[in-house]
Each structure stands twice: as C-alpha cells, then as structure tokens.
Design an enzyme around this catalytic site. Structure first.
Site, PDB file in Angstrom:
ATOM      1  N   HIS A 195       0.687   5.228   1.095  1.00 52.52           N
ATOM      2  CA  HIS A 195       0.339   6.175   2.191  1.00 52.52           C
ATOM      3  C   HIS A 195       0.878   7.599   1.913  1.00 52.52           C
ATOM      4  O   HIS A 195       1.953   7.840   1.942  1.00 52.52           O
ATOM      5  CB  HIS A 195       0.449   5.533   3.556  1.00 52.52           C
ATOM      6  CG  HIS A 195      -0.219   6.504   4.627  1.00 52.52           C
ATOM      7  ND1 HIS A 195      -1.647   6.490   4.742  1.00 52.52           N
ATOM      8  CD2 HIS A 195       0.145   7.461   5.503  1.00 52.52           C
ATOM      9  CE1 HIS A 195      -1.861   7.445   5.851  1.00 52.52           C
ATOM     10  NE2 HIS A 195      -0.688   7.905   6.181  1.00 52.52           N
ATOM     11  N   ASN A 236       0.822  -1.149   0.141  1.00 53.89           N
ATOM     12  CA  ASN A 236      -0.006   0.155  -0.124  1.00 53.89           C
ATOM     13  C   ASN A 236       0.827   1.216   0.061  1.00 53.89           C
ATOM     14  O   ASN A 236       2.014   1.254   0.556  1.00 53.89           O
ATOM     15  CB  ASN A 236      -0.919   0.107   1.327  1.00 53.89           C
ATOM     16  CG  ASN A 236      -1.776   1.227   1.423  1.00 53.89           C
ATOM     17  OD1 ASN A 236      -2.536   1.574   0.437  1.00 53.89           O
ATOM     18  ND2 ASN A 236      -1.552   2.141   2.500  1.00 53.89           N
ATOM     19  N   ASP A 238      -0.347  -4.786   7.235  1.00 53.61           N
ATOM     20  CA  ASP A 238      -0.607  -5.957   8.284  1.00 53.61           C
ATOM     21  C   ASP A 238      -1.794  -5.519   8.820  1.00 53.61           C
ATOM     22  O   ASP A 238      -2.970  -4.828   8.112  1.00 53.61           O
ATOM     23  CB  ASP A 238       0.545  -5.874   9.177  1.00 53.61           C
ATOM     24  CG  ASP A 238       0.714  -4.430  10.015  1.00 53.61           C
ATOM     25  OD1 ASP A 238      -0.188  -3.421   9.748  1.00 53.61           O
ATOM     26  OD2 ASP A 238       1.684  -4.362  10.727  1.00 53.61           O
TER      27      ASP A 238
END
Length: 199
Positions: free
Chosen positions: A106, A104, A138
């Site tokens: 961010h 991901n 996670d």
C-alpha cells in the site's frame, strides 16, 4: 507465489527480473487479474508465466467473483498470494482461504491514508513524510497486520505522479527484501510487527 494485479504491473516486473537474474528465490507460478486488459498479464506471458483472468464484470456479485477467484488461485497451491496492484477488494471467503498467506503493498504508512487515493491524500494532508507498507490482507480496507514499512520524504515540488514514483522505488525494494526472507522459510505471520507493551 501467485500474483494478482489490475494494471501495468511495474512492481511485478521488478520481481520477474529479480527471479530471472537469480536474485530472488521464489517461483511465480501464475499471474491473475480481475480485468482482461491488464498489461501485467502481458509482462507475465513474456516471461513465460502462466496467466488467468477472473473477470469481475462477468460475475453477478462480489461474492460470486470472490468464490471464482479463490477456486482458481487454489489450483496453484501457492505458499504466498501477492496483491500487486489488484484494484479490487476481495471478499472474506478468499481472505479466510488464504489466511496469513495473502499479502499486499500500500502506498502509505498505514494506518495513515488507507484506501485507493493514498498518495493524493498524503499530499492534501500536507505531511512531509509518507511511504509504503507491506501487510497481510484481512477483512478491512488496508487494516491487516503490518509486515514492513519504508518511509519516503515528500519534497515541496512533488505532485501526485512524482511522489507515487518515489514510493514505488521504496515499495519494490521492500517487496524484494521481504520475499527473499519468505523464500528461506520465514512465513508472513512471522514477520508481523509486535505491538509495544503498554507502559
């Protein structure tokens, strides 16, 4: 690679363009969303990439949606699953199934400013530098192992929109650089930043 998104998919378009130009040696096998009207799906269809929707609104719980999403993504047997603006927290079942393969981006320098309002939070805090982080997902919120970070200076005149655009520029290059490394066989796990030894 399977790409998951909820919105316009501007970062996703950068990846599509790089693949089509022969600058990024990955195969985007599908793009999926949690909503039916994500413009990123239109970008995928235009590029001839298969799309799917696992609509959050049609499931009774996050757990049920997570199971359905995991089953769908698994049919593509991806080496990498990229969250590129998926604005939904997936359950632990998905994270376990795609452990160390689900990554991901961010819009902050984690662990600073996790969550959905990172750009606004950085401005409100008055910091002079923020940036973008690529990390393995996670079970926490933006807490997974960090793979890469790029810093962005906040100008006095920046507002949330202008700062977010600056971060996206850094984010796109960070994605391209790291996906290129993964395309040559480097796994996300191998990109995890080692912690400094205590002195």
């Amino acid at each position: 690679m399977v790409v998951l998104l909820s919105g316009s998919g501007s970062n996703f378009q950068t990846l599509i363009d790089a693949v089509e130009a022969g600058e990024l040696g990955v195969e985007i096998v599908a793009a999926g969303s949690d909503v039916t009207d994500a413009f990123g799906l239109t970008r995928a269809k235009t590029a001839g990439i298969e799309t799917f929707v696992v609509d959050y609104a049609t499931h009774d719980s996050r757990a049920a949606w997570t199971t359905a999403l995991a089953e769908k993504v698994a049919t593509y047997r991806p080496d990498i699953v990229l969250s590129s603006g998926l604005m939904r927290i997936v359950g632990e079942e998905f994270i376990t199934r795609f452990a160390n393969r689900f990554i991901n981006t961010h819009p902050a320098l984690l662990p600073a400013f996790p969550g959905a309002h990172a750009v606004a939070d950085a401005l409100a805090a008055g910091v002079v530098v923020t940036g973008t982080t690529l990390h393995i997902v996670d079970a926490g919120v933006d807490t997974g192992p960090i793979l890469d970070q790029r810093a962005v200076t906040i100008a006095v005149e920046d507002d949330e929109a202008s700062l977010h655009e600056k971060i996206k520029v850094a984010e796109r290059q960070m994605l391209l650089d790291n996906l290129a490394r993964m395309a040559t066989g480097t796994t996300p796990e191998q990109l995890i930043r080692p912690y400094a030894e205590p002195r």
